[in-house]
Design a protein around this motif. Sequence first.
Motif: not given
Ligand SMILES: Cc1cc2nc3c(=O)[nH]c(=O)nc-3n(C[C@H](O)[C@H](O)[C@H](O)COP(=O)(O)OP(=O)(O)OC[C@H]3O[C@@H](n4cnc5c(N)ncnc54)[C@H](O)[C@@H]3O)c2cc1C
Length: 391
Positions: A49-51, A231-233, A339-341
């Motif tokens: 995911g985004a991580s 979506r962000h590239e 909701g972490f944007g």
């Molecule tokens: C291009 C880009 C640049 C960014 N730059 C920064 C930055 O510089 N600094 C910063 O702090 N943040 C940045 N972010 C934001 C940051 O990456 C995210 O806010 C953070 O990684 C969110 O973590 P998470 O664990 O909530 O989500 P994620 O890492 O997206 O994890 C969510 C997980 O849920 C799983 N999932 C989804 N649906 C289901 C389901 N039905 N059943 C089971 N599992 C499911 C997915 O497989 C995924 O692994 C950026 C994001 C992007 C896209």
Amino acid sequence: MSAPGAPSPSRFRVAIVGGGIVGLFTAYRLLAAGAGPVVVLDRGYLASGASGRNGGGVRQQWETVATVRLAREAVREWQGFPREFGYNIWFRQGGYLFLAMDDDEMERLETVRSAVRSEGLDARRLAVGDLPRRVPGICLDGIAGATYLASDGTLYPFPAVWGVYEAVRRMGGVLRYGEEVIGIRRAEGRAVGVVTRSGPVAADWVVNAAGAWSGAISRSAGLAPPNRASRHEILATEPLKPFLTPMVVRLTDGLYFSQTMRGEIVGGLTLRTTGGPEGGSPSSAEFLRRMAVALTGLLPRLGGLGVLRAWSGYYDDTPDGLPILGEDPELGRFVQANGFGGHGFMLAPASSRRIASVILGERSDLDPEQFGPARFRNPGRALRPEGAQLG
Ligand SMILES: Cc1cc2nc3c(=O)[nH]c(=O)nc-3n(C[C@H](O)[C@H](O)[C@H](O)COP(=O)(O)OP(=O)(O)OC[C@H]3O[C@@H](n4cnc5c(N)ncnc54)[C@H](O)[C@@H]3O)c2cc1C
């Protein structure tokens, strides 16, 4: 808590949906407090995911004082990460430099700067003439001013994710990647577990840490969440000899870039995109074109530099730009952690403490009016948006 390799319990204290940095850090906090057994369920692979798709930026410059506090705490946690987890995350405090192109933008930066300074952090205003010292080769045309905080920085997301994953595994957390959650089990107004493609999983608490898919998870529980995915590239260039210390962010177009320890320039900019998070994570020629024009316009020395990789990922946006942290008022024992944007990675060490505190029955220092899920249920309530959404 179960030992690594032991058979999986039939009932869990907590089931966490989503094994990105937020879900993993929350599992770690709960296990450290003895609140197991904990299962993390993720339909993808580690860091899919985004991580595993972000820019690694860590900043404390926010308009909302509570976010400045969370971010400052998170910076201390990232500093201590190698000692606590045994992984080098290459956290480098090279500063964050925000550029304003007109007086309105400078005013916005000043609002942020006063919030940051009110928390005791030394955010500074930089004269335009000082910028080439921080960003060698910068084209000063049209720049109205800049702000800078030296203790902001960047890290490598992958070792951070691995480090927390390994800690959770060592502490007996059950980690099930490749297992999709397709529903939330409810009884008497409470969550009592989840349903995955391979069957039901019973749990006393369910945490929704599914990032850009957390809206879908909430909907599967019968809720109407405000989350929207965008979506962000982002791209990485071929490496250059180190010349750039801070992360640079331009308000006008959301351009942001930094130079990694390997010498690559990594960055992106805001592009209006369409389609939900089920649309895959492609890169577009439009992004490459706009990014090349923006980057070489500001730093002409980058002209002719090759792009090594480009990819995209999804932000999980909320109407006021602040995360949603807390037990859902419409479904007991269902904890929103989403909701972490574009800033969930940097905040994860601090926000995970507040998410765990809900389950541990501890008082959180966060105002539920500002961060709790109930704030969106009253349509007449004026939202106080976080204005510093860039980079
Ligand atoms: C291009 C880009 C640049 C960014 N730059 C920064 C930055 O510089 N600094 C910063 O702090 N943040 C940045 N972010 C934001 C940051 O990456 C995210 O806010 C953070 O990684 C969110 O973590 P998470 O664990 O909530 O989500 P994620 O890492 O997206 O994890 C969510 C997980 O849920 C799983 N999932 C989804 N649906 C289901 C389901 N039905 N059943 C089971 N599992 C499911 C997915 O497989 C995924 O692994 C950026 C994001 C992007 C896209």
